[in-house]
Design a protein around this motif. Structure first.
Motif, mmCIF file in Angstrom:
data_model
loop_
_atom_site.group_PDB
_atom_site.id
_atom_site.type_symbol
_atom_site.label_atom_id
_atom_site.label_comp_id
_atom_site.label_asym_id
_atom_site.label_seq_id
_atom_site.Cartn_x
_atom_site.Cartn_y
_atom_site.Cartn_z
ATOM 1 N N GLY A 70 25.568 -45.579 -42.203
ATOM 2 C CA GLY A 70 26.935 -45.657 -41.723
ATOM 3 C C GLY A 70 28.017 -45.367 -42.711
ATOM 4 N N TRP A 71 27.712 -44.833 -43.915
ATOM 5 C CA TRP A 71 28.821 -44.565 -44.813
ATOM 6 C C TRP A 71 29.155 -43.077 -44.855
ATOM 7 C CZ3 TRP A 71 27.275 -41.214 -48.472
ATOM 8 C CH2 TRP A 71 26.015 -41.324 -49.069
ATOM 9 N N CYS A 72 30.358 -42.805 -45.287
ATOM 10 C CA CYS A 72 30.843 -41.437 -45.455
ATOM 11 C C CYS A 72 31.617 -41.401 -46.763
ATOM 12 C CB CYS A 72 31.743 -41.039 -44.286
ATOM 13 S SG CYS A 72 32.280 -39.325 -44.306
ATOM 14 N N SER A 73 31.454 -40.324 -47.548
ATOM 15 C CA SER A 73 32.070 -40.288 -48.862
ATOM 16 C C SER A 73 32.517 -38.872 -49.203
ATOM 17 C CB SER A 73 31.068 -40.782 -49.920
ATOM 18 O OG SER A 73 31.624 -40.701 -51.216
ATOM 19 N N ALA A 74 33.728 -38.766 -49.749
ATOM 20 C CA ALA A 74 34.190 -37.532 -50.380
ATOM 21 C C ALA A 74 34.267 -37.812 -51.870
ATOM 22 C CB ALA A 74 35.555 -37.126 -49.836
ATOM 23 N N TYR A 75 33.693 -36.938 -52.681
ATOM 24 C CA TYR A 75 33.634 -37.226 -54.110
ATOM 25 C C TYR A 75 33.535 -35.943 -54.926
ATOM 26 C CZ TYR A 75 28.547 -36.511 -53.529
ATOM 27 O OH TYR A 75 27.307 -35.999 -53.229
ATOM 28 N N ALA A 76 33.848 -36.085 -56.209
ATOM 29 C CA ALA A 76 33.648 -35.003 -57.165
ATOM 30 C C ALA A 76 32.436 -35.342 -58.023
ATOM 31 C CB ALA A 76 34.878 -34.836 -58.047
#
Length: 279
Positions: A155-161
């Motif tokens: 259930g998680w969502c992530s935007a990352y570098a």
């Protein structure tokens, strides 16, 4: 591209007002799908003091209350986690300075239904995310948006570098991650837009450009609600924006973007911030 349509450098909107009140100064006046517009350069969003980074959108597109998208500086209680406001409230050059352990967290402590549904493949919601920022060091992983801890079963969502490349990741029965293919430069101002369509299984990235990099992105099967959201950090694992980073804004909406809609957001934020994000 510095197109002065709609906003003045300090963020005043020049659209038609009414006798009942001023025109909308938020990005919802530019794109009706906007649910959150948090901007360090706007005094109505951050007046220079306090723990709350306030949402400028009076009527978020998902029907939530305006304050449902307010964020706290850090945990709202521990000063060592607070990003440091730098500059003058309401000035286009203002920003939050990050020291490698600072972050922002949804102030309510509870995700809205829209945020909960972003990661779902059944009943999921299309979305877009926007980040106006500068990084002093792009080595390693640095979270821009995180909807739950890596320890969560689903259930998680992530935007990352990661190493300066931008990723969007989702986890359900497994992880599903894609990259923009763009490598960020240090000490450079960026406007990063990321949009995902569940129906079309695609993610689009705009990184200082008005032309999307489009990637096939099928989310992993998931029916779990996304946990509490944090920005510019992952609070359970410490992947905050590194020391010397600057945060200008955080923006969220509930539709898939195309190049035309992305260009409208870019133009408005270029004018608000007084800089070119798509030269």
């Amino acid at each position: 591209m510095l197109c002065r349509v709609g906003y003045g450098v300090r963020g005043e909107f020049f659209g038609a007002g009414t006798d009942s009140g001023p025109a909308d100064v938020s990005l919802k006046a530019v794109l009706p799908s906007t649910v959150a517009d948090l901007d360090a350069t706007m005094a109505a969003s951050y007046g220079g003091t306090g723990t709350t980074w306030a949402n400028l959108v009076a009527a978020p597109a998902d029907g939530s209350a305006q304050t449902a998208y307010d964020f706290s500086r850090g945990d709202g209680a521990t000063g060592t986690t607070y990003p440091t406001f730098t500059g003058t409230a309401g000035d286009a050059a203002a920003y939050f300075a990050m020291d490698g352990g600072d972050y922002f967290r949804l102030a309510s402590g509870t995700n809205t239904t829209f945020l909960q549904n972003m990661t779902k493949t059944t009943g999921g919601a299309d979305f877009w995310l926007g980040f106006a920022l500068r990084g002093a060091d792009w080595s390693g992983v640095q979270r821009l948006f995180n909807g739950g801890p890596d320890s969560a079963p689903a259930g998680w969502c992530s935007a990352y570098a990661n190493g300066g490349s931008i990723f969007l990741a989702q986890r359900g029965t497994a992880s599903a991650s894609v990259s923009s293919g763009v490598t960020l430069a240090t000490n450079t101002d960026y406007l990063i837009l990321i949009s995902h369509s569940h129906a079309n299984n695609r993610t689009r990235f705009w990184v200082n450009t008005t032309t999307a990099a489009e990637v096939t992105h099928t989310f992993s099967t998931n029916t779990s609600a996304m946990p509490l959201m944090a920005a510019y950090a992952e609070t359970d694992s410490g992947f905050a924006l590194k020391n010397g980073g600057r945060v200008y804004g955080l923006y969220i909406g509930n539709e898939e973007l195309d190049n035309t809609k992305a260009a409208a957001l870019i133009a408005a934020l270029e004018t608000r911030h007084g800089r070119n994000y798509a030269p």
